[in-house]
Enzyme design. Structure first.
Site, mmCIF file in Angstrom:
data_model
loop_
_atom_site.group_PDB
_atom_site.id
_atom_site.type_symbol
_atom_site.label_atom_id
_atom_site.label_comp_id
_atom_site.label_asym_id
_atom_site.label_seq_id
_atom_site.Cartn_x
_atom_site.Cartn_y
_atom_site.Cartn_z
ATOM 1 N N HIS A 99 33.419 36.294 43.828
ATOM 2 C CA HIS A 99 32.625 35.976 45.016
ATOM 3 C C HIS A 99 31.161 35.756 44.631
ATOM 4 O O HIS A 99 30.659 36.407 43.709
ATOM 5 C CB HIS A 99 32.702 37.104 46.043
ATOM 6 C CG HIS A 99 34.096 37.524 46.377
ATOM 7 N ND1 HIS A 99 34.997 36.686 46.999
ATOM 8 C CD2 HIS A 99 34.756 38.692 46.177
ATOM 9 C CE1 HIS A 99 36.143 37.325 47.172
ATOM 10 N NE2 HIS A 99 36.024 38.536 46.676
ATOM 11 N N GLU A 117 31.691 44.024 47.451
ATOM 12 C CA GLU A 117 32.703 44.808 48.146
ATOM 13 C C GLU A 117 33.016 46.079 47.372
ATOM 14 O O GLU A 117 32.529 46.289 46.257
ATOM 15 C CB GLU A 117 33.978 43.979 48.331
ATOM 16 C CG GLU A 117 34.616 43.526 47.034
ATOM 17 C CD GLU A 117 35.704 42.483 47.248
ATOM 18 O OE1 GLU A 117 36.836 42.880 47.570
ATOM 19 O OE2 GLU A 117 35.426 41.289 47.080
ATOM 20 N N HIS A 174 38.005 39.631 39.539
ATOM 21 C CA HIS A 174 38.866 40.731 39.988
ATOM 22 C C HIS A 174 40.139 40.210 40.636
ATOM 23 O O HIS A 174 40.220 39.056 41.052
ATOM 24 C CB HIS A 174 38.114 41.620 40.990
ATOM 25 C CG HIS A 174 37.745 40.912 42.262
ATOM 26 N ND1 HIS A 174 36.597 40.168 42.388
ATOM 27 C CD2 HIS A 174 38.375 40.821 43.459
ATOM 28 C CE1 HIS A 174 36.537 39.652 43.615
ATOM 29 N NE2 HIS A 174 37.610 40.039 44.287
ATOM 30 N N ARG A 194 38.816 31.033 43.730
ATOM 31 C CA ARG A 194 39.988 31.382 42.926
ATOM 32 C C ARG A 194 39.833 30.822 41.509
ATOM 33 O O ARG A 194 39.547 29.645 41.316
ATOM 34 C CB ARG A 194 41.266 30.800 43.538
ATOM 35 C CG ARG A 194 41.683 31.440 44.842
ATOM 36 C CD ARG A 194 43.113 31.033 45.225
ATOM 37 N NE ARG A 194 43.344 31.302 46.629
ATOM 38 C CZ ARG A 194 43.238 30.395 47.597
ATOM 39 N NH1 ARG A 194 42.956 29.146 47.295
ATOM 40 N NH2 ARG A 194 43.450 30.728 48.847
#
Length: 317
Positions: A99, A117, A174, A194
């Site tokens: 991200h 996150e 991740h 992705r």
């Protein structure tokens, strides 16, 4: 408005190629299909805003409450609600992804937030693992491994256990592995790039889009494990573990076994009940909370009590 009343929320569910049925089996949620991967539990994101279940704003979205009743959030500045709380059921492996940070999200995507996150592992099967980081030491080495599909050599896999906590800053390569259920606290962003998706196909036989160029641009190279120091505090019938405090959020694990009275020291609290049940008392009002409940304690609540046996994850900005 909500002077002494918590705000209970109706989650939004997202079907995913990697999803399953545990959101129904474990939490009793009415999910749309047997491939439901995400519960957006506390969300004001336009791609899935939670609806309010009680009080004067019943039927309105959290997005509406943020835009029209900022007093519930201590008049915190910002056009967009800052956090998004999810529960994820990864029956299969998620794609390997990354991200962007705030700067990239604003300049390239025109979105207010990037996506940092963190994950609390609710449960996982024996042998479950995460992809967390990579082994490339330079950007050239990273690009070469991606181009040549050397995924086993590139990706860093780590075994996991229930109750563990992981901090995932923007730029971290991740993936959540199969057989894992997590609670995710994140910036309110839906930007995902992705890197690799195991060459799998969706129900229509199509491979999902990859975002190789953007992934290379935003990835942290070489990978650095983020540092954080959890702290634990015992207060009456509550064990509170502060899992992390950083720029975007502070996250706690609360283990209640008895009764505790607390002052609301923060502007507002976001709470997810992961196990058990308890009585929440605010002013002269009492509310039964149970596994699967998702609620906000707004800034209008100055103090509250909890009594029962329950396990919650709680966060604030």
């Amino acid at each position: 408005m909500y002077e002494k009343e918590p705000i209970f929320l109706e989650p939004v569910f997202k079907e995913r190629i990697w999803g399953g049925t545990k959101l129904r089996e474990e939490f009793g949620y009415d999910i749309p299909s047997d491939t439901t991967g995400e519960c957006w539990g506390i969300s004001a994101h336009p791609n899935g805003p939670s609806k309010i279940k009680n009080g004067p704003l019943e039927g309105k979205t959290l997005e509406f409450a943020w835009g029209n009743h900022r007093e519930l959030f201590a008049n915190e500045p910002g056009d967009e609600f800052p956090l998004l709380i999810k529960i994820l059921d990864a029956k299969k492996d998620l794609s390997v992804q990354v991200h962007p940070d705030d700067k990239y999200a604003r300049e390239v995507e025109g979105e207010p937030y990037g996506k940092t996150e963190c994950w609390y592992i609710i449960d996982c099967e024996e042998g479950a693992e995460l992809i967390f980081g990579h082994h490339a030491q330079t950007r050239d080495e990273f690009e070469k491994m991606v181009e040549e599909g050397e995924w086993d050599k590139l990706l860093r896999r780590i075994p996991i256990s229930p109750g563990e906590f992981y901090y995932v800053p923007s730029g971290t390569i991740h993936a959540i592995g199969a057989g894992t259920m997590i609670l995710e606290t994140q910036q309110s962003s839906d930007i995902t790039y992705r890197v690799y998706d195991y060459n799998r196909r969706d129900a229509e036989g199509n491979t999902r889009e990859l975002h190789i160029e953007a992934s290379i641009e935003v990835s942290i190279i070489p990978h650095v494990d983020p540092h954080f120091d959890p702290t634990r505090e015992e207060k009456q019938g509550l064990t509170s573990e502060k899992l992390i405090t950083q720029e975007y959020f502070t996250v706690y694990k609360w283990e209640l076994d008895g009764k505790v009275s607390m002052e609301s020291e923060e502007k507002y609290l976001l709470a997810s009940v992961l196990e058990g049940e308890a009585e929440l008392i605010t002013g002269d009002q009492s509310y039964n909370i149970k596994k699967g409940d998702l609620f906000i304690l707004p800034s209008t609540i100055s103090g509250f009590s909890l009594e029962g046996k329950a396990h919650l994850v709680v966060s604030h900005t």
